[in-house]
Design a protein around this motif. Structure first.
Motif, PDB file in Angstrom:
ATOM      1  N   LEU A   1      37.642  51.284  -8.780  1.00  0.00           N
ATOM      2  CA  LEU A   1      38.857  51.801  -9.371  1.00  0.00           C
ATOM      3  C   LEU A   1      38.718  53.304  -9.602  1.00  0.00           C
ATOM      4  CD1 LEU A   1      39.374  48.977 -12.015  1.00  0.00           C
ATOM      5  CD2 LEU A   1      40.120  49.027  -9.623  1.00  0.00           C
ATOM      6  N   GLU A   2      39.796  54.016  -9.352  1.00  0.00           N
ATOM      7  CA  GLU A   2      39.784  55.473  -9.495  1.00  0.00           C
ATOM      8  C   GLU A   2      41.105  55.906 -10.131  1.00  0.00           C
ATOM      9  OE1 GLU A   2      39.167  59.471  -6.665  1.00  0.00           O
ATOM     10  OE2 GLU A   2      39.008  57.447  -5.823  1.00  0.00           O
ATOM     11  N   GLU A   3      41.013  56.511 -11.286  1.00  0.00           N
ATOM     12  CA  GLU A   3      42.194  57.006 -11.986  1.00  0.00           C
ATOM     13  C   GLU A   3      42.153  58.525 -11.971  1.00  0.00           C
ATOM     14  OE1 GLU A   3      44.406  56.420 -16.330  1.00  0.00           O
ATOM     15  OE2 GLU A   3      42.873  55.014 -15.652  1.00  0.00           O
ATOM     16  N   VAL A   4      43.226  59.143 -11.504  1.00  0.00           N
ATOM     17  CA  VAL A   4      43.258  60.594 -11.316  1.00  0.00           C
ATOM     18  C   VAL A   4      44.355  61.191 -12.182  1.00  0.00           C
ATOM     19  CG1 VAL A   4      43.369  62.467  -9.630  1.00  0.00           C
ATOM     20  CG2 VAL A   4      42.580  60.193  -8.917  1.00  0.00           C
ATOM     21  N   GLY A   5      43.970  62.121 -13.044  1.00  0.00           N
ATOM     22  CA  GLY A   5      44.944  62.804 -13.879  1.00  0.00           C
ATOM     23  C   GLY A   5      45.454  64.059 -13.210  1.00  0.00           C
ATOM     24  N   SER A   6      46.511  64.624 -13.769  1.00  0.00           N
ATOM     25  CA  SER A   6      47.063  65.863 -13.225  1.00  0.00           C
ATOM     26  C   SER A   6      46.089  67.028 -13.365  1.00  0.00           C
ATOM     27  CB  SER A   6      48.386  66.199 -13.922  1.00  0.00           C
ATOM     28  OG  SER A   6      48.187  66.328 -15.324  1.00  0.00           O
ATOM     29  N   ASP A   7      45.049  66.845 -14.197  1.00  0.00           N
ATOM     30  CA  ASP A   7      44.015  67.863 -14.355  1.00  0.00           C
ATOM     31  C   ASP A   7      42.950  67.802 -13.269  1.00  0.00           C
ATOM     32  OD1 ASP A   7      42.872  65.474 -15.093  1.00  0.00           O
ATOM     33  OD2 ASP A   7      42.350  66.094 -17.129  1.00  0.00           O
ATOM     34  N   GLY A   8      43.068  66.845 -12.344  1.00  0.00           N
ATOM     35  CA  GLY A   8      42.094  66.739 -11.261  1.00  0.00           C
ATOM     36  C   GLY A   8      40.813  66.044 -11.644  1.00  0.00           C
ATOM     37  N   LEU A   9      40.803  65.311 -12.764  1.00  0.00           N
ATOM     38  CA  LEU A   9      39.641  64.518 -13.154  1.00  0.00           C
ATOM     39  C   LEU A   9      39.786  63.105 -12.584  1.00  0.00           C
ATOM     40  CD1 LEU A   9      39.058  65.536 -16.881  1.00  0.00           C
ATOM     41  CD2 LEU A   9      37.894  66.378 -14.836  1.00  0.00           C
ATOM     42  N   HIS A  10      38.728  62.631 -11.929  1.00  0.00           N
ATOM     43  CA  HIS A  10      38.722  61.309 -11.307  1.00  0.00           C
ATOM     44  C   HIS A  10      37.785  60.415 -12.113  1.00  0.00           C
ATOM     45  CE1 HIS A  10      40.401  62.768  -7.298  1.00  0.00           C
ATOM     46  NE2 HIS A  10      40.178  63.885  -7.990  1.00  0.00           N
ATOM     47  N   ARG A  11      38.362  59.416 -12.763  1.00  0.00           N
ATOM     48  CA  ARG A  11      37.586  58.481 -13.575  1.00  0.00           C
ATOM     49  C   ARG A  11      37.354  57.205 -12.774  1.00  0.00           C
ATOM     50  NH1 ARG A  11      40.667  61.649 -16.823  1.00  0.00           N
ATOM     51  NH2 ARG A  11      39.693  62.340 -18.783  1.00  0.00           N
ATOM     52  N   PHE A  12      36.092  56.874 -12.545  1.00  0.00           N
ATOM     53  CA  PHE A  12      35.735  55.730 -11.714  1.00  0.00           C
ATOM     54  C   PHE A  12      35.289  54.555 -12.569  1.00  0.00           C
ATOM     55  CE2 PHE A  12      35.238  59.336  -8.846  1.00  0.00           C
ATOM     56  CZ  PHE A  12      35.790  58.860  -7.666  1.00  0.00           C
ATOM     57  N   ALA A  13      35.547  53.362 -12.046  1.00  0.00           N
ATOM     58  CA  ALA A  13      35.082  52.131 -12.688  1.00  0.00           C
ATOM     59  C   ALA A  13      34.924  51.067 -11.617  1.00  0.00           C
ATOM     60  CB  ALA A  13      36.055  51.654 -13.766  1.00  0.00           C
ATOM     61  N   LEU A  14      34.105  50.065 -11.909  1.00  0.00           N
ATOM     62  CA  LEU A  14      33.908  48.940 -11.006  1.00  0.00           C
ATOM     63  C   LEU A  14      34.604  47.712 -11.548  1.00  0.00           C
ATOM     64  CD1 LEU A  14      30.155  49.026  -9.851  1.00  0.00           C
ATOM     65  CD2 LEU A  14      32.192  49.479  -8.471  1.00  0.00           C
ATOM     66  N   GLY A  15      35.287  47.007 -10.665  1.00  0.00           N
ATOM     67  CA  GLY A  15      35.908  45.743 -11.024  1.00  0.00           C
ATOM     68  C   GLY A  15      35.684  44.738  -9.910  1.00  0.00           C
ATOM     69  N   HIS A  16      36.289  43.561 -10.058  1.00  0.00           N
ATOM     70  CA  HIS A  16      36.154  42.496  -9.065  1.00  0.00           C
ATOM     71  C   HIS A  16      37.458  42.367  -8.281  1.00  0.00           C
ATOM     72  CE1 HIS A  16      32.297  41.062 -10.599  1.00  0.00           C
ATOM     73  NE2 HIS A  16      32.795  41.209 -11.820  1.00  0.00           N
ATOM     74  N   THR A  17      37.345  42.236  -6.978  1.00  0.00           N
ATOM     75  CA  THR A  17      38.522  42.043  -6.140  1.00  0.00           C
ATOM     76  C   THR A  17      39.307  40.812  -6.576  1.00  0.00           C
ATOM     77  OG1 THR A  17      37.448  43.134  -4.261  1.00  0.00           O
ATOM     78  CG2 THR A  17      39.303  41.699  -3.767  1.00  0.00           C
ATOM     79  N   ALA A  18      38.608  39.780  -7.025  1.00  0.00           N
ATOM     80  CA  ALA A  18      39.289  38.559  -7.465  1.00  0.00           C
ATOM     81  C   ALA A  18      40.212  38.808  -8.648  1.00  0.00           C
ATOM     82  CB  ALA A  18      38.256  37.489  -7.819  1.00  0.00           C
ATOM     83  N   ALA A  19      39.961  39.867  -9.400  1.00  0.00           N
ATOM     84  CA  ALA A  19      40.787  40.198 -10.574  1.00  0.00           C
ATOM     85  C   ALA A  19      41.809  41.284 -10.259  1.00  0.00           C
ATOM     86  CB  ALA A  19      39.895  40.652 -11.725  1.00  0.00           C
ATOM     87  N   LEU A  20      42.059  41.562  -8.970  1.00  0.00           N
ATOM     88  CA  LEU A  20      42.925  42.677  -8.604  1.00  0.00           C
ATOM     89  C   LEU A  20      44.326  42.540  -9.191  1.00  0.00           C
ATOM     90  CD1 LEU A  20      43.390  45.299  -7.067  1.00  0.00           C
ATOM     91  CD2 LEU A  20      43.975  43.931  -5.047  1.00  0.00           C
ATOM     92  N   ALA A  21      44.899  41.333  -9.167  1.00  0.00           N
ATOM     93  CA  ALA A  21      46.256  41.156  -9.695  1.00  0.00           C
ATOM     94  C   ALA A  21      46.320  41.558 -11.161  1.00  0.00           C
ATOM     95  CB  ALA A  21      46.706  39.713  -9.505  1.00  0.00           C
ATOM     96  N   GLU A  22      45.331  41.174 -11.932  1.00  0.00           N
ATOM     97  CA  GLU A  22      45.318  41.520 -13.355  1.00  0.00           C
ATOM     98  C   GLU A  22      45.091  43.010 -13.554  1.00  0.00           C
ATOM     99  OE1 GLU A  22      43.172  40.046 -17.522  1.00  0.00           O
ATOM    100  OE2 GLU A  22      42.652  39.103 -15.606  1.00  0.00           O
ATOM    101  N   LEU A  23      44.203  43.580 -12.761  1.00  0.00           N
ATOM    102  CA  LEU A  23      43.951  45.019 -12.855  1.00  0.00           C
ATOM    103  C   LEU A  23      45.200  45.809 -12.476  1.00  0.00           C
ATOM    104  CD1 LEU A  23      40.428  45.029 -11.169  1.00  0.00           C
ATOM    105  CD2 LEU A  23      40.885  45.497 -13.581  1.00  0.00           C
TER     106      LEU A  23
END
Length: 259
Positions: free
Chosen positions: A124-146
């Protein structure tokens, strides 16, 4: 229970341009705004920061040198020893053939959310307008919930009104009633399922949600048809589950289920 994730490193646009051959499907809000003439200096600073933070091994890189332009002329490739956790995350990012990309707009601004899918792992990668990329690991099986957590307002309510179909005509205009419904949303999330092995442009699904009602807008690039309809909270969940199923469907023709 909410889907569990493991937080990883936070990297900037500039740092990622040093560590990777290109952004791929991911936006680079800060670096894209830097004039071309200033980008080498920005990357040199990013490289020094990577060394200072222990992400790049100092003996492997000359932090005073000008980074080498990448193959696309806009990014940077550095032959350096990268810390193992960061290297693993970036390897997953580069290896993903399917990416779920979300552009989110709220009253306070815009950001972006990505799920890079590699087998059972979702980076998972969340990108703000400030150009910061926050990474996290999740499970593909939980993609709908994520994906639901990333796109739907927590207090979303059922929408009201009549479905609307628009054509791709340049002079086509959305009716005022539709604009009013969409404008009442607290969160707008535009979702694309990107498949690197397919040439056709993916359909875009817009999810407009909030306590004043919820709507979906689906744009089909093949026909130019745009369909907007009110959604219940249950049907919103169904749309998110369908998008997750599309992203995780097998690409093996022998195992694909016919529509």
């Amino acid at each position: 229970m909410p889907a569990s994730t493991v937080a990883l490193e936070i990297l900037t646009d500039e740092e990622l341009s040093v560590l990777t051959p290109g952004p791929g499907a991911v936006v680079t809000p800060f670096l894209s705004a830097v004039p071309d003439a200033e980008r080498d200096a920005v990357r040199r600073t990013a490289l020094r920061g990577l060394v200072a933070r222990g992400i790049v091994d100092p003996p492997a890189v000359d932090a005073t040198a000008t980074p080498t332009p990448g193959s696309d002329g806009t990014e940077v490739e550095v032959d350096a020893m990268v810390r193992q956790d960061v290297l693993s995350a970036l390897t997953l990012r580069q290896a993903a053939r399917r990416v779920v990309a979300v552009a989110r707009t709220t009253a306070t601004g815009q950001d972006f959310w990505y799920a890079h899918l590699v087998d059972e792992i979702a980076l998972l990668e969340e990108v703000g307008s400030d150009g910061l990329h926050r990474f996290a690991l999740g499970h593909t099986a939980a993609l709908a919930e994520l994906l639901a957590g990333a796109t739907l307002h927590p207090d979303a309510a059922d929408g009201t009104g009549e479905p609307v179909v628009l054509t791709g005509s340049p002079d086509g205009e959305a009716p005022p009633e539709l604009l009013e419904h969409l404008g009442a949303a607290y969160v707008r999330a535009d979702v694309l399922v990107i498949d690197a092995d397919r040439d056709e442009r993916p359909a875009m699904t817009g999810l407009f949600t909030g306590p004043r009602g919820s709507w979906s807008v689906v744009a089909d690039p093949a026909t130019g048809r745009v369909s907007a309809r009110p959604e219940t909270v249950a049907s919103l969940r169904g749309r998110v589950e369908a998008l997750a199923a599309e992203a995780t469907a097998s690409t093996d023709p022998a195992t694909e289920v016919a529509p």
